[in-house]
Design an enzyme around this catalytic site. Sequence first.
Site, PDB file in Angstrom:
ATOM      1  N   TRP A 169      -3.432   4.453   3.515  1.00  2.00           N
ATOM      2  CA  TRP A 169      -3.922   5.310   4.651  1.00  2.00           C
ATOM      3  C   TRP A 169      -5.282   5.374   4.758  1.00  2.00           C
ATOM      4  CZ3 TRP A 169      -6.795   9.116   2.516  1.00  2.00           C
ATOM      5  CH2 TRP A 169      -6.665   9.319   1.108  1.00  2.00           C
ATOM      6  N   CYS A 170      -6.110   5.179   3.578  1.00  2.00           N
ATOM      7  CA  CYS A 170      -7.615   5.258   3.769  1.00  2.00           C
ATOM      8  C   CYS A 170      -8.409   4.339   4.757  1.00  2.00           C
ATOM      9  CB  CYS A 170      -8.149   5.081   2.417  1.00  2.00           C
ATOM     10  SG  CYS A 170      -9.777   5.018   2.061  1.00  2.00           S
ATOM     11  N   TYR A 171      -9.191   5.103   5.658  1.00  2.00           N
ATOM     12  CA  TYR A 171     -10.040   4.315   6.748  1.00  2.00           C
ATOM     13  C   TYR A 171     -10.609   3.215   5.951  1.00  2.00           C
ATOM     14  CZ  TYR A 171     -14.077   3.183   9.905  1.00  2.00           C
ATOM     15  OH  TYR A 171     -14.742   2.779  10.500  1.00  2.00           O
TER      16      TYR A 171
END
Length: 479
Positions: A169-171
């Site tokens: 989920w981390c950009y």
Amino acid sequence: MVSSAKIKSVDFYRKIPRDLTEASLSGAGLSIIAAVSMMFLFGMELHNYLSISTSTSVIVDRSSDADYLRIDFNISFPALSCEFASVDVSDVLGTNRLNITKTVRKYSINKHLQTIGSEFDSGPVTNMVKHDDEVDEEYGEGSVALTGRNFDKFSHQHSILVVNFFAPWCYWSNRLKPSWEKAAKIIRERHDPEIDGRIIMGRVDCTEEVDLCRRHHIQGYPSIRIFRKGSDVRDEHGHHEHESYYGDRDTDTLVNTMEELVAPIAMESHLALEGKSGKPEENSKRPAPSEAGCRIEGFVRVKKVPGNLVISARSGSHSFDASLMNMSHVITAFSFGKRINPKVMSDMKRILPYIGVSHDKLNGQAYLTDPEDRANVTVEHYLQVVKTEVMRSSHQLIEDYEYTAHSSLIHAFSVPVVKFHFELSPMQVLITENSKSFSHFITNVCAIIGGVFTVAGILDSILHNTLRLVKKVELGKNF
């Protein structure tokens, strides 16, 4: 010449011949009482003269605009990594200083708040991390997927294991992924793991391998760790020794970094490094934190206006899972103003026993939260600061800052922080030590002696005449 008779005529203290005086039992008793009274009153007057008296007034704070206020602190965070711990300062005038490092020191600590190792090296602050501009959708997978079951196997098989701990989920993890896989593919082609065996690049999904990421104290995503066989071993306390990579994340830089890591290692020595760490001296690689906790100590200087001192996990190229952040902390020291010498503070307490009671009101306070029950908890401390000036009789001026503290735990919608909101009072307390005159002391002593002597004489006269009157009545004499 003036005769002696004329001089004697001005004698205020004329003597009565001893044979004309009469001693009495009542007079002796009154004399003893008078002497004791004089001694008692003299002792009280002497004690009052030797004691210190002060006067207190409240005035407008006389500090100039150029004056800054120093804040000293020593705070332990059992679950905040030194790798991302940041001390920030802001105020109502628009000051906003992020990640202060010049006057702040960090030490890795364990869950028992014991310091592990030397001071944590935060390294230079990097504002921008380079990534690949264009994303190649067909980059493939060049890195090996690591889990809790095969991690130790790969770390023992290869001299160097470079791991990308990420979250889907981390950009920033998604921006790194293409360049990481392309770099891993290039390194695999140049250094075949089956033939060369010196280096391999891997990846760990921290949403799947929670325990593995926790074991290596991963709090920000992505975190790139460099494990070296022979040096990444657990010591007697169970601590790991390895490095973190903070450099650029484009494909070329990653490939060059991997080549620098593998260059000092001969192919035939990939089974045992024999003391060759091959550690390049670069700011992009620094030792990883040995424990999940961090003790932050030091000081900052702030303007004397309402502001905030904030401690949080901060990074311009990492993401954080707020639900896993635990900002529990124990405050060892937190005070305002210059540190007062213990001897001076002791002298001040002799003058004013209550002074300094609120100088370090938060010291020893613990604010612990359970991350499972209280996710995203921010701890706020609201501090109201009052300046106190003590003017000694020797014209020595001592400044002390005391404060009241009110704390609360609130739910945070973003990454939780610990915030100290401070507000200085526009008024200050001025305490002046009053000096006492020796002449005033002598005057009071003379007044005590003369007053007691006179009152005793009056009482003796009344008592003597009363006794004479009683005797005459008993003898039946009329007068």
